[in-house]
Design a protein around this motif. Structure first.
Motif, mmCIF file in Angstrom:
data_model
loop_
_atom_site.group_PDB
_atom_site.id
_atom_site.type_symbol
_atom_site.label_atom_id
_atom_site.label_comp_id
_atom_site.label_asym_id
_atom_site.label_seq_id
_atom_site.Cartn_x
_atom_site.Cartn_y
_atom_site.Cartn_z
ATOM 1 N N ILE A 1 -5.170 11.267 -0.986
ATOM 2 C CA ILE A 1 -5.855 12.385 -0.326
ATOM 3 C C ILE A 1 -6.581 13.257 -1.350
ATOM 4 O O ILE A 1 -7.720 13.675 -1.123
ATOM 5 C CB ILE A 1 -4.861 13.189 0.533
ATOM 6 C CG1 ILE A 1 -4.419 12.324 1.720
ATOM 7 C CG2 ILE A 1 -5.467 14.496 1.012
ATOM 8 C CD1 ILE A 1 -3.196 12.810 2.437
ATOM 9 N N LYS A 2 -5.940 13.500 -2.491
ATOM 10 C CA LYS A 2 -6.576 14.297 -3.539
ATOM 11 C C LYS A 2 -7.887 13.638 -3.992
ATOM 12 O O LYS A 2 -8.915 14.306 -4.114
ATOM 13 C CB LYS A 2 -5.623 14.448 -4.721
ATOM 14 C CG LYS A 2 -6.190 15.225 -5.884
ATOM 15 C CD LYS A 2 -5.202 15.268 -7.022
ATOM 16 C CE LYS A 2 -5.860 15.831 -8.269
ATOM 17 N NZ LYS A 2 -5.024 15.651 -9.449
ATOM 18 N N LEU A 3 -7.857 12.337 -4.227
ATOM 19 C CA LEU A 3 -9.071 11.640 -4.666
ATOM 20 C C LEU A 3 -10.143 11.631 -3.587
ATOM 21 O O LEU A 3 -11.319 11.851 -3.864
ATOM 22 C CB LEU A 3 -8.744 10.206 -5.096
ATOM 23 C CG LEU A 3 -8.034 10.063 -6.436
ATOM 24 C CD1 LEU A 3 -7.593 8.626 -6.657
ATOM 25 C CD2 LEU A 3 -8.919 10.527 -7.581
ATOM 26 N N ILE A 4 -9.760 11.371 -2.361
ATOM 27 C CA ILE A 4 -10.734 11.294 -1.268
ATOM 28 C C ILE A 4 -11.365 12.658 -0.999
ATOM 29 O O ILE A 4 -12.528 12.748 -0.623
ATOM 30 C CB ILE A 4 -10.069 10.714 0.003
ATOM 31 C CG1 ILE A 4 -9.665 9.266 -0.234
ATOM 32 C CG2 ILE A 4 -10.977 10.831 1.208
ATOM 33 C CD1 ILE A 4 -10.784 8.334 -0.667
ATOM 34 N N ALA B 1 0.833 -1.202 0.000
ATOM 35 C CA ALA B 1 0.000 0.000 0.000
ATOM 36 C C ALA B 1 0.869 1.254 0.000
ATOM 37 O O ALA B 1 0.573 2.223 -0.707
ATOM 38 C CB ALA B 1 -0.937 0.002 1.212
ATOM 39 N N GLU B 2 1.940 1.248 0.755
ATOM 40 C CA GLU B 2 2.812 2.422 0.828
ATOM 41 C C GLU B 2 3.556 2.639 -0.487
ATOM 42 O O GLU B 2 3.699 3.770 -0.943
ATOM 43 C CB GLU B 2 3.803 2.289 1.988
ATOM 44 C CG GLU B 2 4.675 3.493 2.196
ATOM 45 C CD GLU B 2 3.924 4.745 2.629
ATOM 46 O OE1 GLU B 2 4.566 5.809 2.674
ATOM 47 O OE2 GLU B 2 2.713 4.702 2.911
ATOM 48 N N VAL B 3 4.007 1.564 -1.118
ATOM 49 C CA VAL B 3 4.736 1.688 -2.379
ATOM 50 C C VAL B 3 3.806 2.139 -3.504
ATOM 51 O O VAL B 3 4.140 3.032 -4.279
ATOM 52 C CB VAL B 3 5.422 0.350 -2.755
ATOM 53 C CG1 VAL B 3 5.918 0.364 -4.195
ATOM 54 C CG2 VAL B 3 6.576 0.060 -1.805
ATOM 55 N N LEU B 4 2.635 1.544 -3.597
ATOM 56 C CA LEU B 4 1.758 1.764 -4.748
ATOM 57 C C LEU B 4 0.861 2.993 -4.645
ATOM 58 O O LEU B 4 0.378 3.481 -5.671
ATOM 59 C CB LEU B 4 0.884 0.531 -4.973
ATOM 60 C CG LEU B 4 1.624 -0.759 -5.317
ATOM 61 C CD1 LEU B 4 0.639 -1.910 -5.422
ATOM 62 C CD2 LEU B 4 2.429 -0.602 -6.604
ATOM 63 N N LEU B 5 0.622 3.469 -3.429
ATOM 64 C CA LEU B 5 -0.362 4.534 -3.239
ATOM 65 C C LEU B 5 0.256 5.758 -2.553
ATOM 66 O O LEU B 5 0.279 5.842 -1.325
ATOM 67 C CB LEU B 5 -1.547 4.007 -2.420
ATOM 68 C CG LEU B 5 -2.290 2.821 -3.035
ATOM 69 C CD1 LEU B 5 -3.275 2.230 -2.031
ATOM 70 C CD2 LEU B 5 -2.989 3.249 -4.314
ATOM 71 N N PRO B 6 0.724 6.711 -3.343
ATOM 72 C CA PRO B 6 1.289 7.930 -2.746
ATOM 73 C C PRO B 6 0.225 8.682 -1.933
ATOM 74 O O PRO B 6 -0.925 8.795 -2.371
ATOM 75 C CB PRO B 6 1.729 8.770 -3.946
ATOM 76 C CG PRO B 6 1.753 7.833 -5.107
ATOM 77 C CD PRO B 6 0.799 6.729 -4.802
ATOM 78 N N PHE C 1 -14.828 6.106 -1.638
ATOM 79 C CA PHE C 1 -13.742 5.171 -1.331
ATOM 80 C C PHE C 1 -13.529 4.163 -2.464
ATOM 81 O O PHE C 1 -12.410 3.952 -2.925
ATOM 82 C CB PHE C 1 -14.084 4.456 -0.018
ATOM 83 C CG PHE C 1 -13.097 3.418 0.401
ATOM 84 C CD1 PHE C 1 -11.985 3.762 1.139
ATOM 85 C CD2 PHE C 1 -13.288 2.084 0.063
ATOM 86 C CE1 PHE C 1 -11.072 2.800 1.537
ATOM 87 C CE2 PHE C 1 -12.378 1.117 0.458
ATOM 88 C CZ PHE C 1 -11.270 1.480 1.194
ATOM 89 N N PHE C 2 -14.605 3.550 -2.935
ATOM 90 C CA PHE C 2 -14.502 2.490 -3.935
ATOM 91 C C PHE C 2 -14.112 3.045 -5.308
ATOM 92 O O PHE C 2 -13.318 2.421 -6.024
ATOM 93 C CB PHE C 2 -15.805 1.684 -4.000
ATOM 94 C CG PHE C 2 -16.070 0.946 -2.722
ATOM 95 C CD1 PHE C 2 -15.402 -0.230 -2.426
ATOM 96 C CD2 PHE C 2 -16.960 1.446 -1.792
ATOM 97 C CE1 PHE C 2 -15.618 -0.912 -1.238
ATOM 98 C CE2 PHE C 2 -17.187 0.781 -0.600
ATOM 99 C CZ PHE C 2 -16.510 -0.395 -0.312
ATOM 100 N N ARG C 3 -14.633 4.195 -5.667
ATOM 101 C CA ARG C 3 -14.242 4.826 -6.931
ATOM 102 C C ARG C 3 -12.778 5.250 -6.886
ATOM 103 O O ARG C 3 -12.057 5.149 -7.885
ATOM 104 C CB ARG C 3 -15.141 6.019 -7.236
ATOM 105 C CG ARG C 3 -16.525 5.586 -7.714
ATOM 106 C CD ARG C 3 -17.387 6.731 -8.138
ATOM 107 N NE ARG C 3 -16.783 7.444 -9.257
ATOM 108 C CZ ARG C 3 -17.092 8.690 -9.575
ATOM 109 N NH1 ARG C 3 -17.981 9.367 -8.870
ATOM 110 N NH2 ARG C 3 -16.518 9.277 -10.607
ATOM 111 N N ALA C 4 -12.318 5.722 -5.749
ATOM 112 C CA ALA C 4 -10.914 6.109 -5.610
ATOM 113 C C ALA C 4 -10.014 4.881 -5.801
ATOM 114 O O ALA C 4 -8.982 4.962 -6.475
ATOM 115 C CB ALA C 4 -10.666 6.753 -4.245
#
Length: 180
Positions: free
Chosen positions: A118-121, A108-113, A128-131
């Motif tokens: 935060i920008k998407l949320i 999760a840390e490697v793949l999700l900056p 959550f699911f669309r993000a």
């Protein structure tokens, strides 16, 4: 959790990428694609060589996730593979184990900056699911990222509580099914 996050950040900075295949290459980990049945991937350490075997039936986003997850095993659980080759099989099937949780946090840390999540949320149109779909990850990995962000002081609540077993069964190549 902090030591996992520090190691992920160290690798990202050192190799200037979040691409798990590039990171594996820089770490001299051989990535192989094999028919693995229901297993999505496995980390193998034998004769001082390291391998990530990925189920060749997986689509590209799933392969990316599995590669990052297995790099987590290389970083934190190589000793388990060294001690007993049969332990690799036991670890891979005990998806609720501490090693599986740690590998998921690493992935999760490697793949999700942080900034992308935060920008998407923060987008009013986004949930959550669309993000998760926008980031090409299953919701369970997004939940692991939420746990990381909460640990960093963000006030977030995920609509699910992921355990380590979301990688247990291989899913078909269809992206539509990946996010069910």
């Amino acid at each position: 959790m902090e030591f996992i996050l520090r190691e992920a950040e160290r690798l990202i900075q050192k190799h200037k990428t979040r691409n798990p295949f590039e990171i594996a290459d820089c770490l001299n980990i051989n990535v192989l694609y094999r028919p693995l049945g229901k297993l999505k991937g496995i980390y193998i350490y034998t004769r001082r060589s390291r391998y990530i075997c990925i189920n060749n039936d997986l689509d590209s986003p799933a392969r990316r996730l599995v590669c990052a997850h297995e790099i987590g095993h290389d970083r934190f659980h190589r000793h388990l593979a060294k001690m007993n080759p049969q332990a690799q099989e036991l670890i891979s099937y005990d998806m609720s184990s501490k090693p599986e949780r740690e590998a998921n946090i690493f992935a999760a840390e490697v793949l999700l900056p942080d900034n992308e999540v935060i920008k998407l949320i923060n987008d009013a149109e986004m949930n959550f699911f669309r993000a998760a779909r926008e980031l090409y990850v299953p919701p369970e990995l997004m939940d692991f990222k939420f746990q990381i962000l909460k640990n960093r002081g963000y006030r977030l609540e995920a609509p699910l509580n992921a355990t380590g077993d979301f990688l247990k069964k291989a899913r078909p190549r269809s992206r539509a099914l990946w996010f069910l």
